[in-house]
Design an enzyme around this catalytic site. Structure first.
Site, PDB file in Angstrom:
ATOM      1  N   ASN A 124       1.113  -1.116  -0.003  1.00  0.00           N
ATOM      2  CA  ASN A 124       0.165   0.107   0.320  1.00  0.00           C
ATOM      3  C   ASN A 124       0.473   1.451   0.119  1.00  0.00           C
ATOM      4  O   ASN A 124       1.959   1.427  -0.154  1.00  0.00           O
ATOM      5  CB  ASN A 124      -0.935  -0.249   0.730  1.00  0.00           C
ATOM      6  CG  ASN A 124      -0.031  -0.237   2.267  1.00  0.00           C
ATOM      7  OD1 ASN A 124       0.289   0.975   2.966  1.00  0.00           O
ATOM      8  ND2 ASN A 124      -0.247  -0.963   3.462  1.00  0.00           N
TER       9      ASN A 124
ATOM     10  N   ASP B 101      -4.268  -5.708   4.544  1.00  0.00           N
ATOM     11  CA  ASP B 101      -6.260  -6.661   5.624  1.00  0.00           C
ATOM     12  C   ASP B 101      -5.977  -7.851   5.117  1.00  0.00           C
ATOM     13  O   ASP B 101      -6.490  -8.943   5.850  1.00  0.00           O
ATOM     14  CB  ASP B 101      -7.323  -5.769   5.493  1.00  0.00           C
ATOM     15  CG  ASP B 101      -6.967  -5.061   6.061  1.00  0.00           C
ATOM     16  OD1 ASP B 101      -7.218  -4.812   7.776  1.00  0.00           O
ATOM     17  OD2 ASP B 101      -7.897  -3.949   5.122  1.00  0.00           O
TER      18      ASP B 101
ATOM     19  N   LYS C 164     -14.346   1.591  14.780  1.00  0.00           N
ATOM     20  CA  LYS C 164     -13.252   0.938  14.927  1.00  0.00           C
ATOM     21  C   LYS C 164     -12.381   0.587  16.504  1.00  0.00           C
ATOM     22  O   LYS C 164     -11.999  -0.218  17.299  1.00  0.00           O
ATOM     23  CB  LYS C 164     -12.624   1.144  14.039  1.00  0.00           C
ATOM     24  CG  LYS C 164     -11.301   0.470  13.549  1.00  0.00           C
ATOM     25  CD  LYS C 164     -10.463   1.212  13.091  1.00  0.00           C
ATOM     26  CE  LYS C 164     -11.276   0.798  11.214  1.00  0.00           C
ATOM     27  NZ  LYS C 164     -10.416   1.312  10.203  1.00  0.00           N
TER      28      LYS C 164
END
Ligand code: CTP
Length: 414
Positions: free
Chosen positions: A225, A293, A354
């Site tokens: 990423n 993830d 979260k």
């Protein structure tokens, strides 16, 4: 905030008395960075400390005894065999009267002398005679820094318990680029504070994760990423500067890992999870890493080849362990666990949910929509989510965000 002098805001050392009453014996070696020693003297004094300068013969080629002495408000010691000095204050006494001996700039030559225990001038004699800790701020040409002899000397010095701050990476006076530039005076003062047990986080251990993770597809390809590691790195520096012992678990980041922290370099989320678990116990954990993830479940041991059919290989994904949640809910949970949330919509709502879902204490949330330029950029606009609600911070540099967060962490652990 309630942290008084440690509420650093945009100013690292603004008015704090971190070095109150501390006496620093400052040895100024002969390098172009010697000019920064003048600023260092000023900052040490601003932090409440006093400076007794020792100027080497080579150092005096770069800064004058007059300017050093005038700034320090002290006699400048230069010669080993100056009888007046020996009568006033011998080199043994000089080395003992200080709380800390700081060498800035520490040239390759001075480091070599220190590593081999030579005592052929006042600076090296004081360094050999001292019973106090020594902090060096190396400064030299990048090739000299990378030379095996310097690396060997550095290893010897570290083994002898010498503390090291910097060098920084960047453009050098000689026109080359790389590590070798002396650490900024503010970073040296912070290292002095940490060495003297100053700083509100002295004695605390903080684990920081940073950077992206790389999840292999095959031996040559991976999924990654856009995280640069800039925010996590700045947080590690800010915590270090407040005196914390920092374990810095970093994926393959674009920015170099900071000095003065224990660096654990990893690639994958699984490696990061293992490194974090191994680093515990800690007083706090700050999970700034952009952990992938998913990993590729059917990663190939060999390089995937085109088979000529025009058919692309099908990748299967498996979910990675959530390191933040595992640490938050684990038996070794640090007293304070801070997560990050990178969101592109409904930032506060998502981050609030979260925080509860992952079981951490705080979430630093930011909007990483491409238009904000935050991901990979130098600035951040953060919202701190705690059990007390959401606190929006103005847009500021990632360093300033880090210092604000570090100050809050210090306050929470006080
Ligand atoms: N994190 C982690 N381990 C993972 C994924 C994320 O420790 N496997 C941590 C990150 O370091 C960060 C926080 O969790 O502190 C938030 O990550 P984020 O990717 O935003 O959260 P997700 O749980 O993936 O939520 P979403 O799917 O909504 O993005």
């Amino acid at each position: 905030m309630g942290l008084g002098p440690y509420c650093l805001g945009g100013n690292l050392l603004g008015g704090l008395a971190m070095l109150a009453g501390k006496r620093i014996l400052l040895i100024i070696g002969g390098g172009i960075a010697a000019y920064k020693a003048l600023e260092l003297i000023r900052l040490i004094q601003k932090a409440g400390g006093s400076v007794v300068p020792v100027l080497t013969r080579a150092g005096a080629e770069f800064v004058t005894p007059l300017s050093v002495g005038a700034l320090a408000g002290s006699k400048v010691y230069q010669d080993l065999f100056d009888l007046t000095d020996e009568a006033e204050m011998g080199h043994i006494q000089l080395s003992r009267a200080a709380d800390l001996v700081v060498v800035a700039p520490a040239t390759a030559d001075l480091m070599a002398k220190m590593a081999s225990g030579r005592a052929d001038d006042l600076a090296s004699t004081v360094l050999l005679a001292t019973d106090k800790r020594v902090l060096v701020a190396p400064a030299m040409n990048v090739r000299m820094w990378d030379h095996p002899a310097t690396r060997r000397n550095l290893g010897v010095l570290r083994g002898d318990g010498v503390l090291v701050v910097g060098p920084d990476e960047g453009e050098m006076a000689c026109g080359e680029y790389g590590p070798g530039r002396m650490a900024e005076p503010a970073a040296i003062v912070a290292a002095i504070g940490a060495a003297l047990g100053g700083g509100p986080l002295a004695g605390r251990h903080v684990v920081v994760t940073s950077g992206p993770t790389h999840e292999p597809i095959d031996p040559v390809r991976y999924i990654a990423n856009r995280s640069s590691g800039a925010q996590g790195t700045a947080i590690a520096v800010a915590l270090r500067d407040l005196g914390a012992r920092v374990t810095f678990v970093t994926g393959p980041a674009a920015v170099p890992a900071p000095a003065g922290v224990a660096v654990v370099a990893v690639e994958t989320a699984a490696e990061m999870a293992a490194a974090v678990a191994a680093a515990l116990p800690a007083d706090a954990a700050v999970m700034a890493a952009a952990v992938a993830d998913w990993r590729v479940a059917n990663a190939s041991g060999q390089k995937l080849k085109k088979d000529g059919s025009g058919k692309a290989p099908a990748l299967e994904f498996a979910e990675n362990v959530d390191i933040l949640a595992a640490v938050s809910k684990g038996a070794m949970r640090p007293r304070l666990v801070v997560g990050f949330a990178a969101e592109t919509t409904d930032v506060v709502a998502h981050a609030t949910a979260k925080r509860v879902r992952k079981g951490c204490d705080w979430i630093v949330a930011n909007d990483v929509s491409p238009a904000t330029g935050i991901m990979g950029g130098a600035e951040n606009a953060a919202v701190l989510i705690t059990d007390g609600g959401a606190e929006a911070w103005p847009r500021m540099g990632k360093d300033a965000v880090a210092r604000k967060l570090a100050a809050k962490i210090a306050e929470a652990l006080a």
